[in-house]
Scaffold this motif. Structure first.
Motif, PDB file in Angstrom:
ATOM      1  N   PRO A  62     -30.647  37.358  40.463  1.00 20.73           N
ATOM      2  CA  PRO A  62     -31.922  37.510  41.175  1.00 20.73           C
ATOM      3  C   PRO A  62     -32.650  38.760  40.711  1.00 20.73           C
ATOM      4  O   PRO A  62     -32.081  39.623  40.014  1.00 20.73           O
ATOM      5  CB  PRO A  62     -31.489  37.629  42.638  1.00 20.73           C
ATOM      6  CG  PRO A  62     -30.107  38.200  42.572  1.00 20.73           C
ATOM      7  CD  PRO A  62     -29.490  37.651  41.313  1.00 20.73           C
ATOM      8  N   ALA A  63     -33.921  38.870  41.096  1.00 21.91           N
ATOM      9  CA  ALA A  63     -34.702  40.053  40.736  1.00 21.91           C
ATOM     10  C   ALA A  63     -34.036  41.303  41.290  1.00 21.91           C
ATOM     11  O   ALA A  63     -33.657  41.370  42.463  1.00 21.91           O
ATOM     12  CB  ALA A  63     -36.118  39.924  41.279  1.00 21.91           C
ATOM     13  N   ALA A  64     -33.871  42.309  40.443  1.00 21.51           N
ATOM     14  CA  ALA A  64     -33.238  43.568  40.849  1.00 21.51           C
ATOM     15  C   ALA A  64     -34.294  44.527  41.392  1.00 21.51           C
ATOM     16  O   ALA A  64     -35.466  44.480  40.989  1.00 21.51           O
ATOM     17  CB  ALA A  64     -32.521  44.191  39.658  1.00 21.51           C
TER      18      ALA A  64
ATOM     19  N   PHE B  52     -31.128  42.927  33.691  1.00 20.90           N
ATOM     20  CA  PHE B  52     -29.746  42.484  33.480  1.00 20.90           C
ATOM     21  C   PHE B  52     -28.771  43.048  34.504  1.00 20.90           C
ATOM     22  O   PHE B  52     -27.600  42.664  34.523  1.00 20.90           O
ATOM     23  CB  PHE B  52     -29.269  42.868  32.071  1.00 20.90           C
ATOM     24  CG  PHE B  52     -29.948  42.106  30.965  1.00 20.90           C
ATOM     25  CD1 PHE B  52     -30.563  40.888  31.197  1.00 20.90           C
ATOM     26  CD2 PHE B  52     -29.964  42.614  29.670  1.00 20.90           C
ATOM     27  CE1 PHE B  52     -31.195  40.187  30.176  1.00 20.90           C
ATOM     28  CE2 PHE B  52     -30.580  41.919  28.640  1.00 20.90           C
ATOM     29  CZ  PHE B  52     -31.199  40.711  28.894  1.00 20.90           C
ATOM     30  N   SER B  53     -29.257  43.983  35.319  1.00 25.26           N
ATOM     31  CA  SER B  53     -28.440  44.528  36.406  1.00 25.26           C
ATOM     32  C   SER B  53     -27.060  44.954  35.897  1.00 25.26           C
ATOM     33  O   SER B  53     -26.950  45.617  34.874  1.00 25.26           O
ATOM     34  CB  SER B  53     -28.350  43.493  37.529  1.00 25.26           C
ATOM     35  OG  SER B  53     -27.779  44.030  38.687  1.00 25.26           O
TER      36      SER B  53
ATOM     37  N   ASP C  67     -35.572  46.165  30.676  1.00 23.59           N
ATOM     38  CA  ASP C  67     -36.400  46.724  31.742  1.00 23.59           C
ATOM     39  C   ASP C  67     -37.739  45.994  31.747  1.00 23.59           C
ATOM     40  O   ASP C  67     -38.385  45.865  30.693  1.00 23.59           O
ATOM     41  CB  ASP C  67     -36.651  48.221  31.525  1.00 23.59           C
ATOM     42  CG  ASP C  67     -35.492  49.083  31.988  1.00 23.59           C
ATOM     43  OD1 ASP C  67     -34.626  48.581  32.732  1.00 23.59           O
ATOM     44  OD2 ASP C  67     -35.445  50.271  31.601  1.00 23.59           O
ATOM     45  N   TYR C  68     -38.160  45.546  32.935  1.00 24.05           N
ATOM     46  CA  TYR C  68     -39.438  44.833  33.041  1.00 24.05           C
ATOM     47  C   TYR C  68     -40.320  45.529  34.064  1.00 24.05           C
ATOM     48  O   TYR C  68     -39.938  45.678  35.236  1.00 24.05           O
ATOM     49  CB  TYR C  68     -39.218  43.384  33.462  1.00 24.05           C
ATOM     50  CG  TYR C  68     -40.499  42.648  33.808  1.00 24.05           C
ATOM     51  CD1 TYR C  68     -41.455  42.381  32.836  1.00 24.05           C
ATOM     52  CD2 TYR C  68     -40.757  42.237  35.120  1.00 24.05           C
ATOM     53  CE1 TYR C  68     -42.640  41.727  33.155  1.00 24.05           C
ATOM     54  CE2 TYR C  68     -41.926  41.570  35.448  1.00 24.05           C
ATOM     55  CZ  TYR C  68     -42.866  41.328  34.463  1.00 24.05           C
ATOM     56  OH  TYR C  68     -44.040  40.687  34.776  1.00 24.05           O
TER      57      TYR C  68
ATOM     58  N   ILE D 268     -30.467  33.441  27.267  1.00 25.50           N
ATOM     59  CA  ILE D 268     -30.920  34.080  28.502  1.00 25.50           C
ATOM     60  C   ILE D 268     -32.355  33.645  28.761  1.00 25.50           C
ATOM     61  O   ILE D 268     -33.211  33.722  27.864  1.00 25.50           O
ATOM     62  CB  ILE D 268     -30.866  35.612  28.367  1.00 25.50           C
ATOM     63  CG1 ILE D 268     -29.453  36.075  27.974  1.00 25.50           C
ATOM     64  CG2 ILE D 268     -31.323  36.289  29.648  1.00 25.50           C
ATOM     65  CD1 ILE D 268     -29.422  37.447  27.325  1.00 25.50           C
ATOM     66  N   ILE D 269     -32.644  33.200  29.986  1.00 27.25           N
ATOM     67  CA  ILE D 269     -34.001  32.813  30.366  1.00 27.25           C
ATOM     68  C   ILE D 269     -34.476  33.754  31.467  1.00 27.25           C
ATOM     69  O   ILE D 269     -33.855  33.841  32.531  1.00 27.25           O
ATOM     70  CB  ILE D 269     -34.062  31.359  30.864  1.00 27.25           C
ATOM     71  CG1 ILE D 269     -33.495  30.395  29.819  1.00 27.25           C
ATOM     72  CG2 ILE D 269     -35.494  30.967  31.226  1.00 27.25           C
ATOM     73  CD1 ILE D 269     -33.308  28.977  30.338  1.00 27.25           C
ATOM     74  N   PHE D 270     -35.567  34.454  31.219  1.00 26.87           N
ATOM     75  CA  PHE D 270     -36.153  35.367  32.206  1.00 26.87           C
ATOM     76  C   PHE D 270     -37.477  34.794  32.686  1.00 26.87           C
ATOM     77  O   PHE D 270     -38.340  34.439  31.874  1.00 26.87           O
ATOM     78  CB  PHE D 270     -36.373  36.752  31.596  1.00 26.87           C
ATOM     79  CG  PHE D 270     -37.179  37.685  32.462  1.00 26.87           C
ATOM     80  CD1 PHE D 270     -36.669  38.163  33.657  1.00 26.87           C
ATOM     81  CD2 PHE D 270     -38.453  38.085  32.086  1.00 26.87           C
ATOM     82  CE1 PHE D 270     -37.411  39.020  34.461  1.00 26.87           C
ATOM     83  CE2 PHE D 270     -39.209  38.938  32.875  1.00 26.87           C
ATOM     84  CZ  PHE D 270     -38.680  39.410  34.070  1.00 26.87           C
ATOM     85  N   VAL D 271     -37.656  34.694  33.994  1.00 28.52           N
ATOM     86  CA  VAL D 271     -38.902  34.178  34.567  1.00 28.52           C
ATOM     87  C   VAL D 271     -39.823  35.360  34.838  1.00 28.52           C
ATOM     88  O   VAL D 271     -39.649  36.102  35.807  1.00 28.52           O
ATOM     89  CB  VAL D 271     -38.639  33.387  35.854  1.00 28.52           C
ATOM     90  CG1 VAL D 271     -39.962  32.846  36.418  1.00 28.52           C
ATOM     91  CG2 VAL D 271     -37.666  32.245  35.594  1.00 28.52           C
TER      92      VAL D 271
END
Length: 399
Positions: free
Chosen positions: A105-107, A122-123, A138-139, A313-316
């Protein structure tokens, strides 16, 4: 495999070499017409055969159909061993769909310097072989910054050794400067691919122009590990501007994979690696895929071939998706969430759950090497980390 019904059709590639396609219907997946089959497969052939040589025993697998390919002039086709697109479209058996191994989940966000309010995507999976060759992500989600009359916000000089940083600007501008003389402004859509190698010192700030005007800011930074043999390579900088990044149209598929569409349902920017024969501009030290994809409408299904021996890896980035497995079981991934995929299967099937869904899809061939990471250094042993600290203190970086 028993001998199923077969038909043959021909057409020209971009190099004007005739290509025969013998396509086989598998089980209940029956082709309705020659025209339908050509519509699904022809774009794949045209983008692929101008780059790769396939002999008469090779197969292309697409949407559960197996295509045997025979070229009249195979020696004229170019074969590039390290381009991963040959892995994500060719197989000797039916392409299975990948399933989700774990959803992150979103960190919670934290500040990096005073300019980057980021999710550590990636926590606790960061710096593990499970993500290799990727290390950290980092986003900075969209955030409004007021005009700034003082010093630009960001991160001052700091060192790196043993890996690469990849910065993607979506909104706003980032200004980079480093100890080997590179200075650049990364604007929306641009990518900065910096190889720290044996050691570099750099800084990252909001650009002077963005600082004066203010506005919405969104960016991300990925760390990509270097193989042991390349960790002490000379520092290098790749400025990749938006217009140099190829864009591939995405075509719709069905949830069961039995049909495809001529309609364009989105697009995919190929930053690194390749997608359906389109090569990204980034030069990498190990096989890496990095794609920036947008799906326009809610409920749209797309199939994306992906090398079956790569981590995926899929990032939304925006919206939400369902990742559909071979069994048809959907796994929901929300905004700023991550799907870590199992390393089984040669394609990923995604259904958008919101309009204008945006994804970063990444992965690569695992390095299978020890990871020793501390602060801004990533090496293979702790002795190497200690040496990195000593070399930095002695002024040996950036030369």
């Amino acid at each position: 495999m028993s001998s199923p019904p077969a038909r043959r059709c021909s057409f020209k590639t971009d190099l004007h070499h005739a290509v025969d396609i013998i396509y086989f219907c598998r089980g209940p997946h029956l082709l309705n017409s020659v025209a339908a089959s050509k519509r699904c497969i022809e774009p794949l052939i045209k983008q692929t055969f101008v780059k790769f040589y396939l002999d008469a025993s090779s197969f292309i697998v697409y949407n559960h159909y197996i295509f045997t390919v025979i070229a009249d002039s195979p020696s004229s086709f170019h074969h590039r061993r390290h381009n991963s697109s040959n892995k994500n479209i060719m197989s000797t058996s039916s392409v299975a769909l990948r399933s989700v191994k774990q959803i992150l989940p979103a960190a919670p966000r934290h500040w990096v310097g005073d300019g980057f309010h980021v999710h550590p995507v990636f926590s606790n999976k960061a710096f593990t072989e499970e993500l290799s060759p990727f290390l950290m992500f980092d986003y900075a989600a969209p955030q409004q910054f007021k005009p700034n009359k003082g010093s630009p916000r960001g991160v001052g000089q700091h060192p790196h050794r043993g890996f690469e940083t990849v910065t993607i600007a979506f909104k706003g501008e980032v200004e980079h400067a480093d100890s080997v003389g590179n200075r650049d402004v990364i604007k929306p859509g641009d990518v900065q691919w910096m190889t720290a190698g044996r050691g570099i010192i750099h800084q990252e700030f909001h650009s002077n122009e963005f600082s004066k005007k203010g506005g919405e800011f969104e960016m991300c930074q990925l760390w990509v590990n270097l193989p042991k043999k390349n960790k002490m390579t000379k520092p290098h900088y790749q400025p990749i501007v938006d217009k140099k990044i190829p864009v591939v149209d995405l075509k719709g598929a069905s949830v069961d994979g039995e049909s495809c569409s001529e309609d364009t349902v989105g697009n995919l920017r190929v930053i690194a690696g390749s997608f359906l024969g389109t090569q990204g501009p980034a030069t990498t030290f190990s096989p890496v895929e990095l794609w920036d994809a947008t799906i326009q409408k809610k409920g749209t299904v797309v199939d994306l071939p992906f090398p079956d021996d790569f981590n995926c890896i899929i990032f939304v980035r925006r919206g939400e998706i369902d990742v559909i497995s071979e069994s048809g079981d959907p796994k929901r991934v929300g905004a700023q969430g991550v799907a870590l995929m199992k390393r089984e299967g040669g394609s990923i099937r995604i259904q958008s759950a919101q309009k204008n869904t945006s994804l970063l899809i990444m992965g690569g061939l695992p390095l299978n090497e020890p990871i020793a990471a501390r602060g801004p250094f990533v090496m293979n042993t702790w002795d190497e980390i200690n040496k990195a600290n000593k070399d930095y203190m002695m002024g040996k970086f950036g030369k």
